[in-house]
Enzyme design. Structure first.
Site, PDB file in Angstrom:
ATOM      1  N   ASP A  44       0.849  -1.203   0.000  1.00 30.25           N
ATOM      2  CA  ASP A  44       0.000   0.000   0.000  1.00 30.25           C
ATOM      3  C   ASP A  44       0.877   1.242   0.000  1.00 30.25           C
ATOM      4  O   ASP A  44       1.506   1.544   1.011  1.00 30.25           O
ATOM      5  CB  ASP A  44      -0.850   0.014   1.274  1.00 30.25           C
ATOM      6  N   HIS A  75      -0.334  -0.782  -4.855  1.00 30.32           N
ATOM      7  CA  HIS A  75      -1.569   0.024  -4.824  1.00 30.32           C
ATOM      8  C   HIS A  75      -1.161   1.465  -4.524  1.00 30.32           C
ATOM      9  O   HIS A  75      -0.823   1.813  -3.387  1.00 30.32           O
ATOM     10  CB  HIS A  75      -2.487  -0.537  -3.719  1.00 30.32           C
ATOM     11  N   GLY A 150      -6.100   4.951   3.301  1.00 36.38           N
ATOM     12  CA  GLY A 150      -5.154   5.704   4.126  1.00 36.38           C
ATOM     13  C   GLY A 150      -4.650   4.944   5.334  1.00 36.38           C
ATOM     14  O   GLY A 150      -3.519   5.157   5.779  1.00 36.38           O
ATOM     15  N   PHE A 151      -5.480   4.032   5.871  1.00 35.46           N
ATOM     16  CA  PHE A 151      -5.060   3.337   7.084  1.00 35.46           C
ATOM     17  C   PHE A 151      -5.599   1.905   7.101  1.00 35.46           C
ATOM     18  O   PHE A 151      -6.700   1.654   6.608  1.00 35.46           O
ATOM     19  CB  PHE A 151      -5.558   4.077   8.339  1.00 35.46           C
ATOM     20  N   GLY A 152      -4.815   0.998   7.687  1.00 35.81           N
ATOM     21  CA  GLY A 152      -5.303  -0.356   7.912  1.00 35.81           C
ATOM     22  C   GLY A 152      -6.159  -0.377   9.162  1.00 35.81           C
ATOM     23  O   GLY A 152      -6.242   0.612   9.893  1.00 35.81           O
ATOM     24  N   GLY A 153      -6.818  -1.510   9.385  1.00 40.82           N
ATOM     25  CA  GLY A 153      -7.553  -1.702  10.632  1.00 40.82           C
ATOM     26  C   GLY A 153      -8.882  -0.972  10.727  1.00 40.82           C
ATOM     27  O   GLY A 153      -9.460  -0.849  11.812  1.00 40.82           O
ATOM     28  N   ASP A 183     -10.738  -4.094  -0.864  1.00 42.45           N
ATOM     29  CA  ASP A 183      -9.605  -3.783   0.000  1.00 42.45           C
ATOM     30  C   ASP A 183     -10.098  -2.884   1.135  1.00 42.45           C
ATOM     31  O   ASP A 183     -10.552  -1.777   0.906  1.00 42.45           O
ATOM     32  CB  ASP A 183      -8.555  -3.057  -0.849  1.00 42.45           C
ATOM     33  N   GLY A 184     -10.008  -3.459   2.369  1.00 42.36           N
ATOM     34  CA  GLY A 184     -10.355  -2.640   3.532  1.00 42.36           C
ATOM     35  C   GLY A 184     -11.362  -3.347   4.416  1.00 42.36           C
ATOM     36  O   GLY A 184     -12.500  -3.560   3.994  1.00 42.36           O
ATOM     37  N   GLY A 185     -10.901  -3.718   5.615  1.00 47.84           N
ATOM     38  CA  GLY A 185     -11.809  -4.347   6.583  1.00 47.84           C
ATOM     39  C   GLY A 185     -12.219  -5.756   6.212  1.00 47.84           C
ATOM     40  O   GLY A 185     -13.253  -6.258   6.665  1.00 47.84           O
TER      41      GLY A 185
HETATM   42  C1  DX5 Z   1      -6.188   1.412   3.182  1.00 49.41           C
HETATM   43  C2  DX5 Z   1      -5.367   0.186   2.927  1.00 49.41           C
HETATM   44  C3  DX5 Z   1      -5.929  -0.959   3.753  1.00 49.41           C
HETATM   45  C4  DX5 Z   1      -5.115  -2.208   3.693  1.00 49.41           C
HETATM   46  C5  DX5 Z   1      -5.928  -3.363   4.225  1.00 49.41           C
HETATM   47  O1  DX5 Z   1      -5.688   2.471   2.462  1.00 49.41           O
HETATM   48  O2  DX5 Z   1      -5.391  -0.130   1.539  1.00 49.41           O
HETATM   49  O3  DX5 Z   1      -7.232  -1.198   3.298  1.00 49.41           O
HETATM   50  O4  DX5 Z   1      -4.695  -2.445   2.423  1.00 49.41           O
HETATM   51  O5  DX5 Z   1      -6.039  -3.115   5.591  1.00 49.41           O
HETATM   52  P1  DX5 Z   1      -7.095  -3.861   6.510  1.00 49.41           P
HETATM   53  O6  DX5 Z   1      -7.275  -5.261   5.975  1.00 49.41           O
HETATM   54  O7  DX5 Z   1      -6.432  -3.841   7.861  1.00 49.41           O
HETATM   55  O8  DX5 Z   1      -8.340  -3.059   6.416  1.00 49.41           O
END
Ligand code: DX5
Length: 225
Positions: A44, A75, A150-153, A183-185
């Site tokens: 990312d 990405h 922008g952020f994981g989790g 992608d995301g959550g």
């Molecule tokens: C957000 C990132 C996240 C990451 C996945 O910009 O792209 O979505 O890849 O993170 P999780 O699986 O922790 O949501």
């Protein structure tokens, strides 16, 4: 840098660890449990402008390719993706995804294709599926973000599922083999929801790397899908 190709859609969902949540103090060990169970790995890339976070450059993409032995998906959550396409290609990325909302997105997608890589186009939650329509003759991946990038989790946005369904329709009409990536959550529950809506590539960060046993997590998820 040797480049491993991203496979074509096969009907079975692709499981794609996102290294954003990996343990960078022990990257190789952190990726070891998933290298034989994942289809490819995602880096990312964030520039602190397109999203309010700063993450990895091409050097890290190369390190992830070497540490994982998997094809790498870059990405680019960056304001000017064209500036970075060649550097991530040189680092060994097999797939480069840019955001439809970024400056010069069309030129960046064309550049990725000219370099012989797989090209992806990503949509923020507020961007409609129709933004992909002009690109369906070119794309190898359509990425529907299921969180604000922008952020994981973060928590999965179920309201993105109608958009996933619409993108699946666009792919079917194109007659081309295009991954529908979310992608995301993504976790054991939301993965089932996303696949039911039409996704066939699942980017998984925190749910995977925070699992007690990431290998068991992936094996169980693959059986469940
Ligand atoms: C957000 C990132 C996240 C990451 C996945 O910009 O792209 O979505 O890849 O993170 P999780 O699986 O922790 O949501």
């Amino acid at each position: 840098m040797s480049r491993l190709p991203i496979p074509l859609p096969s009907g079975a969902p692709a499981l794609v660890p996102s290294v954003l949540s990996a343990d960078f103090t022990r990257l190789k060990a952190s990726l070891a449990p998933v290298r034989r169970l994942a289809d490819w790995v995602q880096v990312d890339v964030m520039d602190g402008r397109f999203v309010p976070n700063l993450s990895f450059g091409p050097y890290i993409a190369g390190a992830v390719a070497a540490a994982s032995g998997l094809p790498v998906d870059a990405h680019l959550m960056v304001e000017e993706p064209l500036k970075f396409v060649d550097a991530f290609a040189a680092a060994g990325a097999g797939l480069i995804t840019v955001h439809a909302e970024a400056r010069g997105a069309a030129r960046a997608v064309e550049r990725v294709k000219k370099l012989g890589l797989r090209a992806g186009l990503a949509l923020r939650p507020r961007t409609p599926a129709s933004r992909l329509a002009p690109f369906m003759g070119l794309l190898d991946v359509a990425l529907v973000m299921t969180v604000e990038p922008g952020f994981g989790g973060q928590a999965f946005l179920p309201e993105m599922m109608p958009k996933v369904f619409k993108v699946r329709e666009l792919i079917a009409r194109s007659g081309r083999k295009v991954w529908l990536q979310v992608d995301g959550g993504i976790n054991a529950e939301t993965a089932v929801t996303a696949v039911a809506a039409g996704a066939d590539s699942l980017v998984i960060g925190s749910a995977l790397f925070k699992a007690a046993d990431p290998a068991v997590f992936l094996r169980t998820l693959r059986k469940r899908l």
